[in-house]
Design a protein around this motif. Structure first.
Motif, short mmCIF file in Angstrom:
data_model
loop_
_atom_site.label_atom_id
_atom_site.label_comp_id
_atom_site.label_asym_id
_atom_site.label_seq_id
_atom_site.Cartn_x
_atom_site.Cartn_y
_atom_site.Cartn_z
N ALA A 1 0.82 -1.20 0.00
CA ALA A 1 0.00 0.00 0.00
C ALA A 1 0.87 1.26 0.00
O ALA A 1 0.56 2.23 -0.68
CB ALA A 1 -0.91 -0.02 1.22
N VAL A 2 1.96 1.25 0.77
CA VAL A 2 2.76 2.47 0.91
C VAL A 2 3.77 2.61 -0.21
O VAL A 2 4.15 3.71 -0.58
CB VAL A 2 3.50 2.46 2.28
CG1 VAL A 2 4.24 3.77 2.49
CG2 VAL A 2 2.54 2.21 3.40
N GLU A 3 4.23 1.47 -0.76
CA GLU A 3 5.36 1.53 -1.70
C GLU A 3 5.05 2.38 -2.93
O GLU A 3 5.92 3.09 -3.43
CB GLU A 3 5.81 0.12 -2.11
CG GLU A 3 6.73 -0.46 -1.05
CD GLU A 3 7.29 -1.83 -1.39
OE1 GLU A 3 6.96 -2.37 -2.47
OE2 GLU A 3 8.05 -2.35 -0.57
N ALA A 4 3.80 2.32 -3.37
CA ALA A 4 3.47 3.10 -4.56
C ALA A 4 3.80 4.57 -4.33
O ALA A 4 4.32 5.25 -5.22
CB ALA A 4 2.00 2.91 -4.89
N ALA A 5 3.53 5.05 -3.12
CA ALA A 5 3.76 6.47 -2.83
C ALA A 5 5.24 6.79 -2.71
O ALA A 5 5.65 7.93 -2.89
CB ALA A 5 3.03 6.83 -1.54
N LEU A 6 6.03 5.78 -2.37
CA LEU A 6 7.45 6.05 -2.10
C LEU A 6 8.36 5.77 -3.29
O LEU A 6 9.55 6.05 -3.24
CB LEU A 6 7.93 5.21 -0.90
CG LEU A 6 7.23 5.49 0.44
CD1 LEU A 6 7.81 4.61 1.54
CD2 LEU A 6 7.36 6.96 0.82
N ARG A 7 7.81 5.20 -4.34
CA ARG A 7 8.66 4.84 -5.48
C ARG A 7 9.20 6.06 -6.21
O ARG A 7 8.43 6.92 -6.59
CB ARG A 7 7.86 4.04 -6.51
CG ARG A 7 7.67 2.61 -6.15
CD ARG A 7 6.98 1.86 -7.28
NE ARG A 7 6.28 0.70 -6.77
CZ ARG A 7 6.89 -0.39 -6.37
NH1 ARG A 7 8.18 -0.49 -6.43
NH2 ARG A 7 6.19 -1.40 -5.89
N PRO A 8 10.52 6.09 -6.45
CA PRO A 8 11.06 7.15 -7.29
C PRO A 8 10.43 7.07 -8.68
O PRO A 8 10.18 5.98 -9.18
CB PRO A 8 12.56 6.81 -7.37
CG PRO A 8 12.82 5.86 -6.24
CD PRO A 8 11.53 5.16 -5.96
N LYS A 9 10.17 8.25 -9.26
CA LYS A 9 9.42 8.25 -10.53
C LYS A 9 10.32 8.33 -11.76
O LYS A 9 9.88 8.04 -12.87
CB LYS A 9 8.45 9.43 -10.57
CG LYS A 9 7.47 9.46 -9.41
CD LYS A 9 6.28 8.55 -9.68
CE LYS A 9 5.22 8.61 -8.60
NZ LYS A 9 5.60 7.96 -7.32
N ASP A 10 11.56 8.78 -11.59
CA ASP A 10 12.46 8.80 -12.75
C ASP A 10 13.89 8.46 -12.31
O ASP A 10 14.16 8.35 -11.11
CB ASP A 10 12.41 10.15 -13.49
CG ASP A 10 12.73 11.32 -12.58
OD1 ASP A 10 13.65 11.18 -11.75
OD2 ASP A 10 12.08 12.37 -12.70
N LEU A 11 14.78 8.31 -13.28
CA LEU A 11 16.14 7.86 -12.96
C LEU A 11 16.86 8.85 -12.04
O LEU A 11 17.66 8.46 -11.21
CB LEU A 11 16.96 7.67 -14.25
CG LEU A 11 16.81 6.33 -14.95
CD1 LEU A 11 17.67 6.31 -16.21
CD2 LEU A 11 17.17 5.16 -14.04
N GLY A 12 16.53 10.12 -12.18
CA GLY A 12 17.15 11.14 -11.33
C GLY A 12 16.81 10.96 -9.86
O GLY A 12 17.62 11.25 -8.98
N GLU A 13 15.61 10.47 -9.58
CA GLU A 13 15.18 10.29 -8.19
C GLU A 13 15.66 8.96 -7.62
O GLU A 13 15.62 8.75 -6.41
CB GLU A 13 13.64 10.26 -8.14
CG GLU A 13 12.96 11.59 -8.00
CD GLU A 13 11.45 11.38 -7.78
OE1 GLU A 13 11.04 10.64 -6.89
OE2 GLU A 13 10.69 11.96 -8.56
N PHE A 14 16.06 8.05 -8.50
CA PHE A 14 16.44 6.70 -8.05
C PHE A 14 17.81 6.78 -7.37
O PHE A 14 18.78 7.25 -7.96
CB PHE A 14 16.48 5.77 -9.27
CG PHE A 14 16.55 4.31 -8.93
CD1 PHE A 14 15.40 3.60 -8.61
CD2 PHE A 14 17.76 3.64 -8.92
CE1 PHE A 14 15.46 2.24 -8.30
CE2 PHE A 14 17.82 2.28 -8.62
CZ PHE A 14 16.66 1.58 -8.30
N ILE A 15 17.89 6.33 -6.14
CA ILE A 15 19.11 6.49 -5.35
C ILE A 15 20.04 5.27 -5.54
O ILE A 15 19.56 4.13 -5.59
CB ILE A 15 18.72 6.66 -3.86
CG1 ILE A 15 17.98 8.00 -3.70
CG2 ILE A 15 19.93 6.57 -2.93
CD1 ILE A 15 17.21 8.13 -2.41
N GLY A 16 21.34 5.54 -5.61
CA GLY A 16 22.33 4.44 -5.64
C GLY A 16 22.36 3.69 -6.97
O GLY A 16 21.86 4.20 -7.98
N GLN A 17 22.96 2.50 -6.98
CA GLN A 17 23.07 1.66 -8.19
C GLN A 17 23.61 2.50 -9.35
O GLN A 17 23.07 2.45 -10.48
CB GLN A 17 21.70 1.06 -8.57
CG GLN A 17 20.96 0.39 -7.46
CD GLN A 17 21.51 -0.97 -7.06
OE1 GLN A 17 22.29 -1.57 -7.78
NE2 GLN A 17 21.16 -1.45 -5.88
#
Ligand code: ATP
Length: 356
Positions: free
Chosen positions: A26-42
């Motif tokens: 339920a919560v993960e949808a709200a917390l998912r980064p929406k683009d590569l810029g928001e994606f942390i690490g990797q």
């Protein structure tokens, strides 16, 4: 969406389990980064994927098929959604276990739009006939739909629009080479560094409107077993504690006190992990001891010890699997604040700590 039931021994009940439980979903949808810029690490994966996607966009083409491998909760689903967003394409989500017949896959493939991203979680758990149909679909954008049975059966070829398959697997080694070879880009996702998880915690705290001090975020990150999903889950439990027992602000002390209540220790071990280690050290002098004996001592199934507790203990360098049985490492003694017997501390006596 059905994320879980994909691992053979589910750890979904545990606070430090890596599979998603109902609340996570339920919560993960709200917390998912929406683009590569928001994606942390990797960093490497991001850089490479960025090139693949930009090049496809510049050519006005559909992106190559992408295979993502890595442990649960590291962001494979998130990345697949980012791929779709970056390509401005719709996404369809399904999983290997949901596709038991080739017909199930044919129905999905034949309804895809041009450029659509098809996310296939736990791709290694697809049935054999479906897998073979996928080979042709990936390579030639075509499937043969079999109509009828027995000698009268005929194959009707069906053209598919170009699409991007994003396959995710926790076990890349289980994929048959012909399937693996049909992906244009393969990325392996690693566990996250504590500093990266701190950024994940800060980002999620801000989205959840929770006040957190840097030390508080570090405390949660250090106990999250290298996994963003666990970091987000621990954050939510610490937030509860901060609201009920304090003024809502998450400090280092609040985070530590909250996670002590939930029995998640400074290194991210929970009651099960510590139970296994304590039995190994206190009852068997650090081993070697056989898996079955160890499991009986902690009152758990063999599989639970082997598949749920041990992988993290091995990764943390606290336990070693040797041909003679399970053996505690010096770090395990130190972590539980115990002193190893003289024979082990000095390396004398009956033997080599890590077996033959
Ligand atoms: N790099 C990241 N930056 C920020 N948050 C992340 C990152 N990776 C994952 N997350 C968060 O962790 C949660 C779990 O991620 P996700 O569902 O993508 O993992 P997964 O690898 O697909 O897991 P599974 O294999 O169980 O399906 C999501 O809520 C997402 O917000």
């Amino acid at each position: 969406m059905n994320w879980d039931d994909t691992t053979d021994t589910s750890d979904g009940e545990r606070l430090v389990g890596a599979s998603a439980d109902g609340e996570d979903q339920a919560v993960e949808a709200a917390l998912r980064p929406k683009d590569l810029g928001e994606f942390i690490g990797q960093e490497k994966v991001r850089e490479q994927l960025d090139l693949v996607l930009r090049a496809a966009r510049a050519r006005g083409a559909t992106a190559d098929h992408v295979l993502l491998s890595g442990a649960p909760g590291l962001g494979k689903t998130t990345l697949s959604m980012i791929i779709a967003a970056e390509m401005e394409a719709p996404i369809r989500i399904t999983s290997g276990p949901a596709i038991q017949h080739a017909g199930d896959l044919a129905a999905i493939l034949s309804s895809l739009q041009e450029g659509e991203v098809l996310f296939l979680d736990e791709i290694h758990r697809m049935s054999r006939p479906a897998e073979e149909m996928l080979y042709m679909a990936m390579e030639d954008f075509r499937v043969d739909v079999i109509v009828g049975k027995g000698p009268g059966a005929t194959a009707i070829p069906l053209e598919l629009p170009p699409f991007t398959l994003v396959g995710a697997t926790t076990r890349a080694g289980l994929l048959p080479p012909p399937l693996r070879d049909r992906f244009g880009f393969t990325a392996h996702m690693e566990f996250y560094e504590p500093a990266e998880l701190e950024r994940v915690v800060h980002r999620s705290a801000s989205l959840l409107d929770v006040e957190i001090e840097p030390d508080g975020a570090a405390e949660i990150a250090g106990r999250s077993r290298g996994t963003p999903r666990i970091a987000n889950r621990l954050l939510r439990r610490v937030r509860d504690y901060a609201q009920v027992k304090a003024d809502g602000l998450i400090t280092k002390d609040i985070a530590a006190a909250a996670l002590a209540v939930y029995e998640v220790d400074a290194r991210g071990l929970d009651r099960l992990d510590r139970g296994v280690l304590e039995a190994l050290l206190k009852l068997f002098g650090g081993g070697p001891v056989g898996l079955s004996t160890l499991a009986v001592a902690v009152g758990e199934e063999r599989e639970t010890v082997e598949e749920v507790a041990e992988p993290f203990l091995v990764r943390e360098g606290l336990l070693a699997r040797t041909p003679r049985g399970r053996v505690a490492t010096p770090a395990a003694w130190a972590h539980l604040g115990l002193t190893p017997p003289r024979s082990q501390a000095t390396g004398n006596g009956q033997g080599n700590l890590f077996g033959a």
